[in-house]
Design a protein around this motif. Structure first.
Motif, PDB file in Angstrom:
ATOM      1  N   MET A   1       1.136  -1.208   0.159  1.00 41.62           N
ATOM      2  CA  MET A   1      -0.069  -0.112   0.050  1.00 41.62           C
ATOM      3  C   MET A   1       0.667   1.676   0.050  1.00 41.62           C
ATOM      4  N   GLY A   2       2.115   1.192   1.004  1.00 37.72           N
ATOM      5  CA  GLY A   2       2.695   2.336   1.423  1.00 37.72           C
ATOM      6  C   GLY A   2       2.893   2.840  -0.486  1.00 37.72           C
ATOM      7  N   ASP A   3       3.491   1.322  -1.380  1.00 36.63           N
ATOM      8  CA  ASP A   3       4.614   2.115  -2.457  1.00 36.63           C
ATOM      9  C   ASP A   3       3.874   1.562  -3.803  1.00 36.63           C
ATOM     10  N   THR A   4       2.254   1.739  -3.753  1.00 36.21           N
ATOM     11  CA  THR A   4       1.536   1.472  -4.673  1.00 36.21           C
ATOM     12  C   THR A   4      -0.148   2.055  -4.875  1.00 36.21           C
ATOM     13  N   SER A   5      -0.451   2.231  -5.884  1.00 34.11           N
ATOM     14  CA  SER A   5      -1.827   3.423  -5.491  1.00 34.11           C
ATOM     15  C   SER A   5      -2.952   2.851  -6.868  1.00 34.11           C
ATOM     16  N   GLY A   6      -3.737   3.804  -6.498  1.00 36.19           N
ATOM     17  CA  GLY A   6      -5.494   3.243  -7.820  1.00 36.19           C
ATOM     18  C   GLY A   6      -5.974   1.826  -7.211  1.00 36.19           C
ATOM     19  N   HIS A   7      -6.334   1.537  -9.096  1.00 34.57           N
ATOM     20  CA  HIS A   7      -7.176   0.609  -8.656  1.00 34.57           C
ATOM     21  C   HIS A   7      -5.825  -0.194  -8.774  1.00 34.57           C
ATOM     22  N   TYR A   8      -4.854  -0.670  -9.129  1.00 37.52           N
ATOM     23  CA  TYR A   8      -3.756  -1.143  -9.400  1.00 37.52           C
ATOM     24  C   TYR A   8      -3.653  -1.826  -7.692  1.00 37.52           C
ATOM     25  N   GLN A   9      -3.592  -0.799  -6.410  1.00 36.76           N
ATOM     26  CA  GLN A   9      -3.059  -0.606  -5.855  1.00 36.76           C
ATOM     27  C   GLN A   9      -3.851  -1.754  -4.929  1.00 36.76           C
ATOM     28  N   ARG A  10      -5.362  -1.070  -5.105  1.00 36.61           N
ATOM     29  CA  ARG A  10      -6.810  -2.219  -4.349  1.00 36.61           C
ATOM     30  C   ARG A  10      -6.742  -3.862  -4.873  1.00 36.61           C
ATOM     31  N   LEU A  11      -6.473  -3.772  -6.349  1.00 39.45           N
ATOM     32  CA  LEU A  11      -6.014  -5.232  -6.707  1.00 39.45           C
ATOM     33  C   LEU A  11      -5.269  -6.483  -6.116  1.00 39.45           C
ATOM     34  N   LEU A  12      -3.786  -5.677  -6.179  1.00 40.70           N
ATOM     35  CA  LEU A  12      -2.652  -6.514  -5.068  1.00 40.70           C
ATOM     36  C   LEU A  12      -3.800  -6.574  -3.761  1.00 40.70           C
ATOM     37  N   VAL A  13      -4.225  -5.618  -3.314  1.00 38.81           N
ATOM     38  CA  VAL A  13      -4.215  -5.793  -1.633  1.00 38.81           C
ATOM     39  C   VAL A  13      -5.842  -6.778  -1.667  1.00 38.81           C
ATOM     40  N   ILE A  14      -6.432  -6.820  -2.703  1.00 37.73           N
ATOM     41  CA  ILE A  14      -7.398  -8.065  -2.835  1.00 37.73           C
ATOM     42  C   ILE A  14      -6.511  -9.212  -3.135  1.00 37.73           C
ATOM     43  N   LEU A  15      -5.618  -9.626  -3.810  1.00 37.70           N
ATOM     44  CA  LEU A  15      -4.649 -10.711  -4.389  1.00 37.70           C
ATOM     45  C   LEU A  15      -4.448 -11.269  -2.756  1.00 37.70           C
ATOM     46  N   VAL A  16      -3.930  -9.980  -2.193  1.00 38.77           N
ATOM     47  CA  VAL A  16      -2.905 -10.288  -0.729  1.00 38.77           C
ATOM     48  C   VAL A  16      -3.575 -11.050   0.367  1.00 38.77           C
ATOM     49  N   GLN A  17      -5.096 -10.682   0.387  1.00 40.88           N
ATOM     50  CA  GLN A  17      -6.180 -11.343   1.194  1.00 40.88           C
ATOM     51  C   GLN A  17      -6.172 -13.198   1.086  1.00 40.88           C
ATOM     52  N   ALA A  18      -5.968 -13.303   0.355  1.00 44.87           N
ATOM     53  CA  ALA A  18      -5.773 -14.964  -0.266  1.00 44.87           C
ATOM     54  C   ALA A  18      -7.051 -15.888  -0.323  1.00 44.87           C
ATOM     55  N   ASN A  19      -8.337 -15.204  -0.137  1.00 50.32           N
ATOM     56  CA  ASN A  19      -9.113 -15.218  -0.016  1.00 50.32           C
ATOM     57  C   ASN A  19     -10.172 -16.286  -0.773  1.00 50.32           C
ATOM     58  N   ARG A  20     -10.010 -16.083  -2.428  1.00 52.61           N
ATOM     59  CA  ARG A  20     -10.286 -16.216  -3.696  1.00 52.61           C
ATOM     60  C   ARG A  20     -11.954 -17.436  -3.238  1.00 52.61           C
ATOM     61  N   GLU A  21     -12.594 -17.526  -3.821  1.00 53.21           N
ATOM     62  CA  GLU A  21     -13.419 -18.161  -3.732  1.00 53.21           C
ATOM     63  C   GLU A  21     -13.593 -19.561  -4.321  1.00 53.21           C
ATOM     64  N   GLU A  22     -13.984 -20.275  -4.228  1.00 57.24           N
ATOM     65  CA  GLU A  22     -14.366 -21.683  -4.471  1.00 57.24           C
ATOM     66  C   GLU A  22     -15.483 -22.340  -5.201  1.00 57.24           C
ATOM     67  N   GLY A  23     -15.189 -23.267  -6.669  1.00 57.38           N
ATOM     68  CA  GLY A  23     -15.698 -24.174  -7.261  1.00 57.38           C
ATOM     69  C   GLY A  23     -16.655 -23.008  -8.228  1.00 57.38           C
TER      70      GLY A  23
END
Length: 316
Positions: A140-162
């Motif tokens: 978060m300290g190094d990125t911004s905008g929607h790019y940052q937000r998608l990276l943060v979503i990916l770091v949650q490592a919480n994709r749905e299954e199936g």
């Protein structure tokens, strides 16, 4: 699941014996690079960790430090990369990418788009342990905008299954409406759907999208987005379709552009060697009409080449 890596655990493994072979290869005048790379490229990562411990126990020295002082250049980079446990290796690569001069976004994108949820959870733990910080906070300290937000979503490592059949069509329509239809892309929809649905679900969404839009979702992303957000969205789409195909492309680009991108080449070869190198090789051959092995032969040389070819594991 059948094992699809090219590097398998060595059958008659003896950590103490290997540690002694390595010590001998580095002792005295001159270093036997051949002995080092042949041994380490033919051991699994877990076995390399055991060799590290046996080396310290028998010789009172740090194996990785010794390898660093005896080897040089790209071979050193490759061998040192092989010695790190996968989660720590990824954590270190991410830390370097964030904390270096200017963010190396390509590294953030490649690792966070391609690793499984479990792998990302391990990387977050390793990052905290090795670097004392939170990966999400540093991103978060190094990125911004929607790019940052998608990276943060990916770091949650919480994709749905199936696959949620009832939502496939709806997701495809939302993506279409968000991008193609109206002026100014609604990136929120894109990052939410691409960041949270399972790969199986997304593959169905992409098929439905193509029917609605008359083109692949990648084409729409290229038309609608630019810069890091475009690169990250494309990587997420490619990895949902096929992670080995994504790495076949990464490897191709690392060697077939002007000048070899050795950092990317090393990272891809090391990180896929025990995951899916056999699939990467098969797709590479089919897509580019030559084997990964032969491209490495043409593009690299010396002991570094020899070690990469060991990791590749064979010519197709």
């Amino acid at each position: 699941m059948a094992f699809r890596g090219s590097v398998k655990p060595f059958v008659n493994f003896n950590a103490k014996h290997d540690a002694d072979v390595l010590r001998k290869a580095m002792k005295g005048i001159g270093t036997d690079e051949d002995a080092i790379l042949m041994l380490l490229a033919a051991r699994s990562n877990n076995q390399r960790q055991e060799i590290k411990a046996a080396y310290k126990k028998a010789h009172g020295k740090d194996l990785v430090k010794d390898l660093r002082s005896e080897l040089g250049g790209k071979l050193e980079d490759l061998i040192v990369a092989l010695m790190a446990p996968p989660a720590i290796y990824d954590a270190n690569e991410l830390h370097k990418a964030i904390k270096g001069v200017g963010t190396e976004d390509q590294v953030l994108i490649e690792i966070l788009a391609s690793r499984t949820c479990d792998e990302i959870k391990d990387i977050i733990k390793a990052y905290k342990k090795e670097h004392g910080g939170k990966l999400e906070k540093d991103i978060m300290g190094d990125t911004s905008g929607h790019y940052q937000r998608l990276l943060v979503i990916l770091v949650q490592a919480n994709r749905e299954e199936g696959v949620d059949e009832s939502r496939v069509e709806k997701d495809a329509k939302e993506l279409f409406a968000a991008g193609e239809e109206k002026f100014g892309t609604d990136e929120d929809k894109f990052i939410n759907i691409l960041g949270n649905r399972s790969a199986e679900h997304l593959r169905k969404v992409f098929d439905a999208y193509k029917k609605i839009a008359g083109c692949d979702i990648e084409e729409s992303i290229k038309d609608e987005c630019t810069g890091n957000l475009e690169a990250l969205l494309l990587a997420v789409v490619k990895c949902a379709k096929s992670v080995p195909a994504y790495f076949a492309e990464i490897l191709r680009e690392s060697m077939r552009r002007a000048g070899t991108d050795d950092e990317t080449l090393i990272r891809a070869m090391v990180s896929r060697s025990e995951r899916d190198m056999l699939d990467v090789r098969a797709i590479y051959k089919k897509k580019y009409g030559e084997s990964l092995y032969s491209t490495i032969q043409e593009d690299t040389d010396g002991d570094y080449q020899k070690a990469l070819l060991y990791l590749c594991g064979g010519n197709d």
